[in-house]
Design a protein around this motif. Structure first.
Motif, PDB file in Angstrom:
ATOM      1  N   UNK A 135      34.591  29.574  27.105  1.00  0.00           N
ATOM      2  CA  UNK A 135      34.799  30.999  27.336  1.00  0.00           C
ATOM      3  C   UNK A 135      36.146  31.156  28.023  1.00  0.00           C
ATOM      4  N   UNK A 136      37.042  31.888  27.375  1.00  0.00           N
ATOM      5  CA  UNK A 136      38.385  32.106  27.902  1.00  0.00           C
ATOM      6  C   UNK A 136      38.484  33.496  28.493  1.00  0.00           C
ATOM      7  N   UNK A 137      39.233  33.605  29.559  1.00  0.00           N
ATOM      8  CA  UNK A 137      39.467  34.903  30.168  1.00  0.00           C
ATOM      9  C   UNK A 137      40.943  35.240  30.126  1.00  0.00           C
ATOM     10  N   UNK A 138      41.262  36.439  29.644  1.00  0.00           N
ATOM     11  CA  UNK A 138      42.631  36.939  29.711  1.00  0.00           C
ATOM     12  C   UNK A 138      42.789  37.462  31.135  1.00  0.00           C
ATOM     13  N   UNK A 139      43.662  36.833  31.908  1.00  0.00           N
ATOM     14  CA  UNK A 139      43.676  37.078  33.340  1.00  0.00           C
ATOM     15  C   UNK A 139      45.060  37.436  33.868  1.00  0.00           C
ATOM     16  N   UNK A 140      45.028  38.168  34.967  1.00  0.00           N
ATOM     17  CA  UNK A 140      46.239  38.506  35.714  1.00  0.00           C
ATOM     18  C   UNK A 140      46.046  37.960  37.121  1.00  0.00           C
ATOM     19  N   UNK A 141      47.029  37.266  37.650  1.00  0.00           N
ATOM     20  CA  UNK A 141      46.931  36.668  38.975  1.00  0.00           C
ATOM     21  C   UNK A 141      46.777  37.709  40.073  1.00  0.00           C
ATOM     22  N   UNK A 142      45.968  37.367  41.075  1.00  0.00           N
ATOM     23  CA  UNK A 142      45.778  38.258  42.214  1.00  0.00           C
ATOM     24  C   UNK A 142      46.758  37.884  43.317  1.00  0.00           C
ATOM     25  N   UNK A 143      47.177  38.885  44.082  1.00  0.00           N
ATOM     26  CA  UNK A 143      47.979  38.643  45.269  1.00  0.00           C
ATOM     27  C   UNK A 143      47.032  38.338  46.423  1.00  0.00           C
ATOM     28  N   UNK A 144      47.578  37.816  47.506  1.00  0.00           N
ATOM     29  CA  UNK A 144      46.752  37.461  48.656  1.00  0.00           C
ATOM     30  C   UNK A 144      46.011  38.670  49.212  1.00  0.00           C
TER      31      UNK A 144
END
Length: 159
Positions: A121-130
């Motif tokens: 299962x792949x997720x199209x993701x955007x990185x989170x900031x701290x």
């Protein structure tokens, strides 16, 4: 031997949901060798540091560690080799457009058997900031405290 039915989880990457915001998910088949499948059936895999990318119109996954099969001989596989993913051409084309956006990546969320076939299962993701991570933790703590208070109130206990 009867064909397997249902899903059997192998491993999941819980850290991904902490580090990334998942925008969309995709299910892809994964091309494996015989000893890799046998090793997966014993549950010996890790998705830490794994990611997927597009190369020459094909989707490939890097960094999945599938331990060598204990009873394998010279036919054993390399534990961290690059593996090809199987998706429909229309899905790959759609992903190509989305991955060209800045800040988006494909990360594996889980690895499992579905009706006997290995799937990821792949997720199209955007990185989170701290600060996003801190907000998520604070929101989760607040929700937990609200649930506790509601439970105490339902049981008739005072604060």
């Amino acid at each position: 031997m009867a064909k397997e039915k249902g899903t059997k989880p192998i491993t999941s990457n819980r850290r991904v949901r902490h580090d990334y915001t998942i925008l969309d998910t995709y299910e892809a088949g994964i091309v494996l060798t015989g000893t890799e499948v046998k090793s997966l059936r014993t549950g010996r895999a890790s998705l830490a540091d794994a990611y997927a990318d597009l190369h020459n119109g094909e989707l490939r996954i890097h960094g999945i560690h599938i331990a060598e099969y204990a009873n394998g001989t010279w036919t054993n596989h390399a534990p961290r080799r690059v593996r090809k993913l199987l998706l429909h051409r229309a899905e790959i084309d759609k992903l190509t457009g989305k991955l060209t956006e800045a800040g988006l990546t494909l990360v594996p969320l889980s690895l499992y058997f579905k009706d006997g076939w290995a799937k990821v299962e792949l997720g199209l993701a955007r990185g989170k900031h701290t600060y996003d991570k801190r907000q998520d933790l604070a929101k989760r703590d607040a929700d937990r405290e609200i649930a506790r208070a509601m439970g105490r109130r339902a049981k008739g206990m005072s604060e």
